[in-house]
Design an enzyme around this catalytic site. Structure first.
Site, PDB file in Angstrom:
ATOM      1  N   GLU A 265       8.756  73.729  85.061  1.00  0.00           N
ATOM      2  CA  GLU A 265       8.099  74.266  86.257  1.00  0.00           C
ATOM      3  C   GLU A 265       7.489  75.626  85.923  1.00  0.00           C
ATOM      4  OE1 GLU A 265      10.964  74.160  89.445  1.00  0.00           O
ATOM      5  OE2 GLU A 265      11.110  71.969  89.363  1.00  0.00           O
ATOM      6  N   HIS A 288       8.670  72.351  94.130  1.00  0.00           N
ATOM      7  CA  HIS A 288      10.111  72.612  94.279  1.00  0.00           C
ATOM      8  C   HIS A 288      10.415  73.342  95.598  1.00  0.00           C
ATOM      9  CE1 HIS A 288      13.993  73.151  91.741  1.00  0.00           C
ATOM     10  NE2 HIS A 288      14.283  72.976  93.018  1.00  0.00           N
TER      11      HIS A 288
END
Ligand SMILES: NC(=O)c1ccc[n+]([C@@H]2O[C@H](COP(=O)([O-])OP(=O)(O)OC[C@H]3O[C@@H](n4cnc5c(N)ncnc54)[C@H](O)[C@@H]3O)[C@@H](O)[C@H]2O)c1
Length: 405
Positions: A265, A288
């Site tokens: 990420e 997320h």
């Protein structure tokens, strides 16, 4: 401990919710806040004299940081995960760690519900077409969720709450968990993941981040899913093989997916997001944000701040991430000793022997152990002498002794 002129110090990083700051200040803490993560050098330079540290997921706590913080009593992870903290090092140095395991459960569940309806109606595809000026009014590939079969893998806090909400939408719920779990409502337990995959119209992952779950869901598992089914992952990125997911979407075997977590990420807001899943039809990708609501942030702030303060004031460790769970009601008067030690036979007898030798009466006591660590809270009614403290502190098994009065 603090005096009237020296309040306990709390350092809160990464923009922790203002409710946490307010709660600590109300209870007399001197609170310093920083709106971003600090790296090891920055934190090491600032942490001396701090009694309570609050972080979120982007601050790494190493042994070097802990070594620079001899006064540190507790760390609050104002999030769910604690992978960013060297937990064995916190035990060696007698620092308690708390987190907020349930504060964003509802937020994640609501996003899953929203996404499974959106995927089942192909809502995002329709929306993208409309923004491109295309009026595609058709029922093809759009369904109700009522009556469809939802397969939940991982029936913990999130999975089990999702089970309740999905049933209230009229879905049939199946679940698979490696641990024994009580089936809520009419949910049916599957004996294996294969059994769940064979019956489910929608499969959603809610397993925890244990290392063994790396690569849990790959080519073989996607191949076992029913044709035209949907897949969601809002648990951990490393659990799923995204290349395999892409090929099953492209082949049309799966009708859609919603993914909130990724193996890699981006570090910061605005950084480029690189993934095999970009540009696929009926695939919802989100950064997320499963647990990212203002309600969850507020709850996390209140919950963790409360846990930290309770630990500092009473020594109680309920829901601590690293210490044994020991909770003893605070005595109406008298004194409390907390002793964190290496868990070897005879430690409790030694502690009590020292107290008895000094005519110190024990009014309440509770011991808990967890692996190599033991923790005992002892309430005593009479004044203790410095000799008692020195002897307890000097025991070879002592990791940390605190006096709470
Ligand atoms: N997307 C987000 O923003 C967000 C927010 C909160 C939590 N999460 C993640 O959601 C996941 C679930 O959170 P939770 O609070 O429900 O955790 P939990 O620990 O309460 O539940 C996890 C469950 O998964 C089960 N499990 C573990 N490995 C399994 C496997 N291989 N097969 C079947 N069952 C397995 C466990 O026995 C447990 O019941 C975690 O990975 C957490 O990190 C994501």
């Amino acid at each position: 401990m603090s005096t009237a002129t020296e309040p306990l110090r709390a350092l809160l990083l990464e923009g922790i919710h203002s409710d946490a700051v307010a709660s600590l200040e109300k209870n007399g803490y001197a609170v310093e806040t920083v709106d971003r993560a600090l790296d090891e050098d920055e934190l090491t330079a600032r942490i001396a004299g701090v009694h309570m540290l609050g972080i979120r997921s982007k601050t790494t706590i190493t042994d070097a940081v802990l070594a620079a913080a001899p006064e540190l009593l507790a760390i609050g992870a104002f999030c769910i995960g604690t992978n960013q903290i060297d937990l064995p090092a916190t035990l060696q140095r007698g620092v308690a760690v708390f987190n907020a395991p349930f504060s964003n459960t509802r937020s994640v569940v609501e996003l899953v519900v929203a996404e499974l309806i959106a995927l089942t109606r192909r809502l995002f595809d329709k929306n993208s077409l409309m923004h491109a000026g295309v009026w595609d009014k058709s029922a093809e590939g759009a369904h109700e969720v009522r009556g469809r079969r939802l397969g939940i893998i991982g029936y913990g806090n999130i999975g089990s709450q999702l089970s309740v909400l999905a049933e209230s939408l009229g879905m049939s719920v199946f679940f698979y968990d490696t641990a024994d779990k009580l089936a809520l409502g009419n949910a049916r337990r599957c004996a294996s993941m294969e059994e769940l995959l064979a019956v489910s119209d929608v499969v959603t992952l809610h397993v925890d981040g244990r290392p063994g779950n790396s690569g849990l869901f790959g080519e073989a598992e996607f191949a076992r899913m029913r044709p035209g089914s949907l897949f969601l992952n809002l648990s951990r990125g490393f659990v799923v093989d995204h290349g395999a997911l892409r090929s099953h979407i492209e082949s049309g075997h799966l009708a859609g997916a919603a993914i909130d977590v990724f193996p890699h990420e981006p570090k910061g807001r605005g950084d480029e997001f690189v993934s095999e899943l970009r540009g696929l039809p009926n695939v919802i990708i989100t950064p997320h944000i499963g647990g990212s609501t203002e309600e969850a942030q507020q709850d996390i702030g209140q919950f963790v701040a409360g846990k930290l303060q309770d630990f500092v004031a009473t020594g109680n460790t309920a829901l601590s991430v690293n210490l044994p769970t020991v909770s003893l009601p605070a005595p109406p008067e008298g004194h409390r000793l907390t002793h964190l030690h290496r868990n070897t036979p005879g430690v409790l007898a030694t502690i009590n022997g020292i107290l008895a030798d000094h005519d110190v009466n024990i009014e309440g006591q509770l011991l808990g152990t967890r692996g190599e660590i033991g923790y005992v809270i002892t309430d005593i009614g009479t004044r203790y002498t410095s000799d008692v403290i020195e002897q307890l502190r000097g025991l070879p098994t002592t990791v940390r002794l605190r006096l709470l009065s």
